[in-house]
Design a protein around this motif. Structure first.
Motif, short mmCIF file in Angstrom:
data_model
loop_
_atom_site.label_atom_id
_atom_site.label_comp_id
_atom_site.label_asym_id
_atom_site.label_seq_id
_atom_site.Cartn_x
_atom_site.Cartn_y
_atom_site.Cartn_z
N SER A 13 38.22 42.15 30.69
CA SER A 13 39.59 41.64 30.65
C SER A 13 40.53 42.74 31.14
CB SER A 13 39.93 41.25 29.21
OG SER A 13 41.28 40.91 29.11
N VAL A 14 41.44 42.38 32.04
CA VAL A 14 42.43 43.34 32.54
C VAL A 14 43.83 42.77 32.39
CG1 VAL A 14 40.79 44.41 34.14
CG2 VAL A 14 42.26 42.56 34.95
N SER A 15 44.79 43.64 32.16
CA SER A 15 46.16 43.18 31.94
C SER A 15 46.90 42.92 33.25
CB SER A 15 46.94 44.19 31.08
OG SER A 15 46.95 45.45 31.71
N ASP A 16 46.57 43.64 34.32
CA ASP A 16 47.21 43.45 35.61
C ASP A 16 46.13 43.52 36.68
OD1 ASP A 16 48.55 43.94 38.13
OD2 ASP A 16 50.34 44.46 36.99
N LEU A 17 45.73 42.37 37.20
CA LEU A 17 44.60 42.30 38.13
C LEU A 17 44.84 43.11 39.39
CD1 LEU A 17 41.81 41.13 38.67
CD2 LEU A 17 42.92 39.08 39.61
N ALA A 70 41.07 47.35 24.71
CA ALA A 70 40.25 48.49 25.11
C ALA A 70 41.00 49.81 25.04
CB ALA A 70 39.70 48.27 26.52
N ALA A 71 42.32 49.76 24.94
CA ALA A 71 43.09 51.00 24.80
C ALA A 71 42.94 51.59 23.40
CB ALA A 71 44.57 50.73 25.10
N THR A 72 42.59 50.75 22.41
CA THR A 72 42.47 51.22 21.04
C THR A 72 41.08 51.00 20.44
OG1 THR A 72 43.28 49.11 20.17
CG2 THR A 72 44.91 50.85 20.57
N GLY A 116 33.02 60.92 31.38
CA GLY A 116 33.54 59.58 31.18
C GLY A 116 35.01 59.50 31.49
N PHE A 117 35.43 58.35 32.01
CA PHE A 117 36.85 58.12 32.24
C PHE A 117 37.22 56.72 31.75
CE2 PHE A 117 34.89 56.58 36.16
CZ PHE A 117 35.56 55.38 36.41
N GLN A 118 38.50 56.56 31.47
CA GLN A 118 39.04 55.26 31.10
C GLN A 118 39.80 54.69 32.30
OE1 GLN A 118 40.61 54.83 26.93
NE2 GLN A 118 40.76 57.06 27.17
N ASP A 119 39.60 53.41 32.57
CA ASP A 119 40.38 52.77 33.63
C ASP A 119 41.78 52.44 33.09
OD1 ASP A 119 40.20 50.33 32.18
OD2 ASP A 119 38.60 49.55 33.44
N LEU A 120 42.56 51.70 33.85
CA LEU A 120 43.95 51.43 33.47
C LEU A 120 44.08 50.63 32.18
CD1 LEU A 120 45.42 50.56 36.98
CD2 LEU A 120 45.35 52.77 35.81
N ASP A 121 43.03 49.86 31.82
CA ASP A 121 43.06 49.06 30.60
C ASP A 121 42.34 49.73 29.44
OD1 ASP A 121 44.36 46.33 31.19
OD2 ASP A 121 43.11 46.73 32.94
N GLY A 122 41.80 50.93 29.65
CA GLY A 122 41.13 51.65 28.59
C GLY A 122 39.64 51.41 28.51
N HIS A 123 39.06 50.62 29.46
CA HIS A 123 37.61 50.45 29.49
C HIS A 123 36.98 51.79 29.84
CE1 HIS A 123 38.16 46.14 29.29
NE2 HIS A 123 38.96 46.19 30.33
N ILE A 124 35.89 52.12 29.17
CA ILE A 124 35.25 53.41 29.39
C ILE A 124 34.11 53.27 30.39
CG2 ILE A 124 33.96 55.30 28.33
CD1 ILE A 124 35.51 54.70 25.73
N TRP A 125 34.16 54.11 31.40
CA TRP A 125 33.13 54.18 32.44
C TRP A 125 32.51 55.56 32.36
CZ3 TRP A 125 32.38 50.10 35.96
CH2 TRP A 125 33.30 49.06 35.85
N GLU A 126 31.19 55.62 32.23
CA GLU A 126 30.49 56.90 32.19
C GLU A 126 29.73 57.07 33.50
OE1 GLU A 126 28.08 56.69 28.63
OE2 GLU A 126 29.67 57.68 27.50
#
Length: 136
Positions: A13-17, A70-72, A116-126
């Motif tokens: 889920s993303v807040s701004d596609l 995903a931000a929290t 690891g990094f977080q994308d704009l919505d806070g999803h974690i990518w390793e």
């Protein structure tokens, strides 16, 4: 008989596609426009793995549960392997330059190097490099 999926789709889920698509474009990912519209974008990870970036309203069509923020809250860790330690560093740097943020400290376990990094919505990518010879 062993079960072997042919393709994998990670739905997020993303807040701004549009902003999410721009972020991942800057990271170097491409999109399959055949499966991309105003509600969803099909991000190509590799020939058999895709991330479906779905607007929150569209994502709700696929679940009866509340959507995690995903931000929290961590709802998933998406991990992918790369070919070298240098690629791990370069991808992490590009993610941060593109508006993402670090998610974890860099880990060097000898046989595995990971960030690891977080994308704009806070999803974690390793992102990790694994030296299979050193692991043995």
């Amino acid at each position: 008989m062993a079960f072997k999926p042919g393709m994998t789709f990670i739905n997020l889920s993303v807040s701004d596609l549009k902003k999410s698509m721009n972020f991942f474009n800057e990271m170097g990912f491409s999109f399959n426009m055949q499966f991309t519209d105003e509600n969803a974008a099909c991000m190509v990870i590799n020939d058999n793995t895709f991330a479906m970036l779905l607007t929150e309203a569209h994502f709700k069509n696929f679940t009866n549960k509340e959507i995690a923020n995903a931000a929290t809250h961590t709802e998933v860790l998406v991990s992918f392997a790369v070919e070298s330690r240098e690629q791990v560093d370069a991808i992490l740097k590009k993610a941060i330059e593109s508006g993402g943020s670090p998610a974890t400290d860099l880990k060097d376990l000898g046989f595995m190097y990971q960030a690891g990094f977080q994308d704009l919505d806070g999803h974690i990518w390793e992102v990790f490099y694994m030296d299979m010879e050193a692991q043995q």
